[in-house]
Design an enzyme around this catalytic site. Structure first.
Site: not given
Length: 396
Positions: A171-173
């Protein structure tokens, strides 16, 4: 533009973000030639301590997403520190931050209240957990929590077992990539209008956006998706299979590929079997199909078989470890391992023919470029010394 400058050469980005989503975005921007100035608080980006392993004093986690940046330390809780940011923004193109919504407003640096009128061409990108408003607006969000809340964990894991976090901060990436895309969109629009704008990127939205094909399947059937392990919910055979050595992953997307697979295995009759005649019937008879294929595959060595099948047009490959990937000849050929002295990192997947990415500097030590950046703002040495003594800035 020469091949050594990069597609984003001349762009100036002020990076107030920490951890992963924002830094992942700004490393991509920096790789393609932009000047990125990363501001850290006096304690540093917390990922500097997210080890082991460490490279000297700094965790490999930080090293992985902060190359090609100038690093300065500024205490933004101090008015003098915020004034330095405003000076940096005078000729900046992009400001990216991932503070809790409302933080810039409390510091009298909100986009709508201050930055929009003072810097009309500035593109402001805000990354947050849930966005600034709505039922969850303003609440903090970390990758794994968002994976849980957006249903990603619910569809990841073995059938019959519990929900499982995807084994990387996906999700962060993806949030970083969406921020990158949003910034490029805003830059293109600015070239037409002459005006900047604010970009709102929420981890929650990015997590929901990843639910393909599970969300469309739910919309189409009304049935809540379930965990299927390595198997694809819509395609068969699309799973990992036992061989005579290590597992092979088959990703057979159409009938032609299935016939090639069966023919290579000496079992072309499987492709004519009524249970396996097309993808719909294969999905309806997954267990029988897997049993039949593994009975054939168990007589083969995985890597040799995979090498032959993929060259015959059957998408497949061995299930490799990270160590295998890091030294694989194709990884190296595609320049996906970057080396600068003692630094080793992951290369960019974006390959431009005329203005390729360049790798110019390793991730900065904490405060490594503070003096140089303050010098560029015309702040005299006496004032710099006072700022350092007061703890407003920190220099290496």
């Amino acid at each position: 533009m020469s091949a050594k400058t990069g597609a984003l050469q001349g762009l100036k980005v002020i990076d107030l973000s920490r951890v992963l989503g924002g830094p992942y975005c700004t490393q991509a921007i920096a790789d393609h030639g932009a000047t990125v100035i990363k501001l850290e608080p006096p304690a540093g980006d917390e990922t500097r301590g997210w080890g082991p392993p460490f490279v000297g004093e700094t965790a490999s986690y930080f090293e992985g997403v902060n190359r090609n940046k100038q690093g300065i330390v500024v205490d933004l809780t101090r008015e003098e520190g915020r004034e330095i940011v405003l000076q940096l923004l005078a000729d900046a193109d992009v400001l990216i931050e991932n503070f809790k919504p409302g933080t810039l407003e409390r510091w009298n640096m909100g986009y709508q209240q201050v930055l929009k009128s003072r810097f009309p061409k500035l593109i402001h990108c805000s990354i947050s957990g849930f966005g600034p408003d709505g039922p969850l607006g303003g609440l903090p969000g970390y990758d794994a929590v968002i994976q849980a809340m957006t249903g990603l964990m619910s569809v990841n894991g073995e059938a019959g077992a519990g929900p499982l976090r995807v084994g990387l901060p996906i999700v962060d990436m993806v949030t970083g990539l969406n921020a990158f895309a949003g910034i490029l969109l805003a830059l293109h629009e600015r070239a037409l209008s002459g005006l900047g704008q604010s970009i709102d990127i929420a981890l929650y939205d990015c997590g929901v956006s990843l639910l393909h094909p599970h969300l469309p399947n739910y919309f189409g059937s009304g049935k809540t998706p379930v965990r299927t392990g390595n198997a694809h919910p819509n395609i068969a055979p699309y799973d990992s299979y036992r061989t005579g050595s290590e597992p092979i992953f088959l990703a057979v997307g159409n009938d032609r590929q299935f016939l090639k697979l069966c023919t290579h295995l000496g079992a072309s009759q499987l492709a004519a079997d009524a249970r396996f005649i097309d993808n719909r019937t294969r999905c309806a008879h997954r267990a029988e199909l897997k049993e039949a294929l593994e009975a054939l595959l168990v007589t083969h060595e995985c890597r040799a078989l995979a090498a032959m099948l993929i060259r015959e047009g059957v998408p497949c490959g061995p299930v490799q470890g990270v160590d295998d990937v890091a030294r694989h000849p194709h990884t190296l050929h595609r320049e996906m391992v970057v080396e600068m002295g003692a630094y080793r990192g992951t290369g960019t997947p974006i390959k431009l023919s005329r203005t390729p990415a360049t790798y110019r500097s390793r991730p900065p030590a904490l405060g490594a470029d503070t003096v140089a950046v303050l010098d560029s703002l015309g702040i005299d040495q006496e004032t710099q010394a006072k700022l350092i003594a007061a703890g407003v800035v920190k220099a290496r």
